[in-house]
Scaffold this active site. Structure first.
Site, short mmCIF file in Angstrom:
data_model
loop_
_atom_site.label_atom_id
_atom_site.label_comp_id
_atom_site.label_asym_id
_atom_site.label_seq_id
_atom_site.Cartn_x
_atom_site.Cartn_y
_atom_site.Cartn_z
CB CYS A 2 18.62 1.87 14.34
SG CYS A 2 17.92 3.24 13.73
NE ARG A 27 18.90 -4.21 14.22
CZ ARG A 27 17.86 -4.77 14.75
NH1 ARG A 27 17.68 -6.06 14.48
NH2 ARG A 27 16.87 -4.38 15.50
CG ASN A 99 16.92 -0.09 17.27
OD1 ASN A 99 16.22 0.55 16.68
ND2 ASN A 99 16.98 -1.30 17.26
N GLY A 100 14.97 2.62 18.24
CA GLY A 100 13.91 2.83 18.82
C GLY A 100 13.19 4.23 18.84
CD GLU A 485 6.18 -12.99 0.31
OE1 GLU A 485 5.35 -12.12 0.65
OE2 GLU A 485 7.29 -13.08 0.27
CE LYS A 489 9.39 -10.73 -1.02
NZ LYS A 489 9.37 -11.16 0.72
CG HIS A 508 -15.37 -7.79 -9.46
ND1 HIS A 508 -16.42 -7.70 -9.91
CD2 HIS A 508 -14.88 -9.08 -9.17
CE1 HIS A 508 -16.90 -8.88 -9.68
NE2 HIS A 508 -16.27 -9.85 -9.54
CE LYS A 607 15.08 -10.25 6.99
NZ LYS A 607 14.27 -10.72 5.96
#
Ligand code: AGP
Length: 612
Positions: A2, A27, A99-100, A485, A489, A508, A607
């Protein structure tokens, strides 16, 4: 998660608010809204991106020189017009953005319900604004006092801004656990989740501390208290942020810009810290805590997502160079599994945003057990940077693309410098090896530049795989975290399912998946266990899998086996992650773009993950 923006001053608020929302859209972007006071308290909100809100408001009255705005990443209640912020109080005289997460919102809601309140939305935020108004009316107190009393009843995290129809000369803001910055202009105030919407208006800012409430007045006054009603002094700081750092600079996406910035960002991470010709390597932010690292019985690295992958590279580096045992933990698991933490442990917390709720909680837990906490953060002044005993900023510059790229290489650069410095000071590597590695680190930006020049080739490879449904990424040793990584992505931005594995683990289980439809990206650079990786490639080929190999320049053996080759310059084995990650970022980027995905704002993601 947010983004919040607010304005109070002489100018029209709406253009400032909408531009601020665009800057903060990374965000959260499932709905957006705005509230302004122009005699009336006007409130508009819309499911979708900020552009959808802008379109919706084209022919509406958006006048007023005080306003609040919000872009949402849903937690309580699905993305919808109704659940979007701002939210009205019952009388519609107050509006709030938040926000939260208010963790005890159910209990508070039940109480309000008993007192006859009804709720339009499913959000925890609406509960909070009803609670504030209820206190204001029943206890007959000023709005500030009502906010203070309400926040004492709240369990959870909040960054809030409240406007009141009856007082268009005042914004009330407060924070706990979620970031909030106040920009201080000439008799005007800007409030935002981070400084990006503020920098073009003023460079004077006040960072609110935990549990602080500020009242911003049109005459330029700031009143600051905490929720215990203690008076505080606002501390005005200078912002160090340039406008061009938060703009696309001609690139199609922030992610592409940030991938291309890496030669510069890695240099910035090293700037003033490393000089091979003078054998210098120093990390000023941790000088006072170097001894703790040198004498550490164990290092515990806590992080999430990409930062966790950087942490894995850190494990290899610290064990390899400094011979200190390392455990790398997902912060979300660490905080809840009753871990054994000793006073002579050093915890390294890694976070781009410096606001990740799980990482912050893991730090608090380790701190309470007496461990030393060192932070590696990108955002200066962030909550994690402030919660640690010491730390090193990555100085990669603002990262706006939701998929982390330059922050990862900057984190790995810091970890490399840290491990090398400690190993030398501990006396476990020779001076000549130390000197040689310093020189090699300094060459990394040039090598990254060289990889970026292979962009067109990578784009061509991407084109072949836009319809793939699965990908496997393999690597061994230092290249195992690179494989993880690379897979993260790809899945984040293209929505193709991808798994990273240590190459030898393939037999395996994952080998069962391999057929002619399965692309396998193998990071097969020379040195280390190169021959063994070749055997793993043979196993894939025997089952008709398609190999995309990242190899060292001049490679012959893998070239003969792979379907597609991406060459990277040779470097020391422990520095390979810094170079080998780049082509995997580009591969994901182009596959996602060709599939028509919004790479900067991938679905469901945000983000900065400030909730559990
Ligand atoms: C990376 O591409 C992700 N978007 C995500 O995994 C991220 O790395 C993670 O949420 C941790 O964030 P932080 O570094 O800000 O703490």
């Amino acid at each position: 998660m947010c983004g919040i923006v607010a304005y109070l001053g002489d100018k029209q608020a709406y253009p400032i608010l909408i531009k601020g929302l665009q800057r903060l859209e990374y965000r959260g972007y499932d709905s957006a809204g705005v509230a302004l006071i122009d005699d009336e308290l006007l409130l508009y909100k819309k499911q979708g991106k900020v552009a959808d809100l802008e379109e919706y408001l084209k022919d509406k009255n958006v006048k007023g020189n005080i306003g609040i705005a919000h872009t949402r990443w849903a937690t309580h209640g699905e993305p919808s017009d109704i659940n979007a912020h701002p939210h009205f109080s019952r009388s519609k005289k107050l509006a709030i953005i938040h926000n939260g997460i208010i963790e005890n919102y159910c209990t508070l809601k039940k109480e309000l319900f008993k007192r006859g309140y009804t709720f339009q939305s499913e959000t925890d935020t609406e509960v909070l604004i009803h609670l504030i108004e209820d206190i204001q009316i029943n206890e007959n107190v000023e709005l500030l006092e009502a906010v203070r009393i309400a926040l004492n009843q709240v369990v959870g995290a909040y960054a809030i801004v409240i406007i009141a129809k009856d007082n268009p000369n005042q914004l009330i803001v407060a924070r706990k656990g979620s970031p909030l910055v106040i920009g201080v202009g000439e008799k005007e105030f800007f409030v935002a989740s981070d400084a990006t919407p503020i920098v073009e208006h003023t460079t004077n800012v006040v960072y609110l501390n935990e549990e602080e409430i500020a009242v911003l007045n049109r005459n330029g006054d700031i009143k600051l208290i905490n929720i215990k009603n203690q008076k505080k002094t606002p501390y005005i700081e200078k912002l160090e942020l340039n406008l061009h750092e938060i703009e696309k600079d001609g690139y199609a996406h922030f992610m592409l810009k940030e991938i291309h910035e890496q030669p510069r960002s890695i240099r910035d991470t090293m700037r003033g810290r490393i000089n091979s010709s003078r054998n210098i390597l120093s990390l000023g932010g941790i000088t006072d805590y170097e001894r703790r690292l040198i004498n550490a019985k164990r290092i515990i690295i806590v992080a999430c997502g990409t930062s966790w992958h950087a942490g894995l590279v850190g494990e290899y580096l610290f064990e390899d160079l400094a011979r200190i045992p390392v455990e790398v933990e997902y912060a979300s698991e660490f905080r809840y599994r009753n871990p054994i933490i000793n006073e002579d442990d050093v915890v390294i917390a890694i976070s781009q945003s410096g606001e990740t709720a799980d990482t912050l909680a893991a730090i608090e837990l380790a701190k309470s057990k007496g461990a030393t906490i060192i932070g590696i953060c990108n955002v200066v002044g962030s909550s994690i940077a402030r919660a640690t005993h010491a730390g090193s900023y990555t100085h990669a510059g603002p990262e706006i693309g939701v998929a982390s790229t330059k922050a990862f290489t900057a984190q790995v650069t810091i970890l490399t410098m840290m491990a090398l410095m400690i190993s030398f000071k501990k006396g476990v590597i020779t001076k000549s090896k130390y000197h040689q590695l310093l020189g090699e680190i300094e060459l990394i930006p040039e090598k990254v530049e060289k990889v970026l020049k292979t962009e067109n080739k990578i784009k061509g490879i991407a084109e072949e795989f836009i319809n793939s449904r699965n990908f496997l990424y393999l690597g061994r040793g230092y290249n195992f975290p690179v494989a993880l990584e690379g897979a993260l992505k790809l899945k984040e931005i293209s929505y193709i399912h991808a798994e990273g594995y240590p190459a030898a683990e393939m037999k395996h289980g994952p080998i069962a998946l391999i057929d002619a439809e399965m692309p396998v990206v193998v990071v097969a650079t020379k040195k280390g266990i190169y021959e063994k990786v070749i055997s793993n490639i043979m196993e894939v080929k025997a089952r008709k899998g398609k190999i995309i190999a990242v190899v060292t320049e001049g490679d012959v053996a893998v070239k003969a086996l792979a379907d597609y080759i991406i060459e990277i310059p040779e470097t020391e084995e422990l520095l390979v992650p810094l170079v080998a990650t780049i082509p995997l970022q580009l591969l994901s980027y182009y596959i996602a773009v060709m599939r028509g995905c919004d790479v900067d704002k991938p679905r469901n993601l945000a983000k900065s993950v400030t909730v559990e």
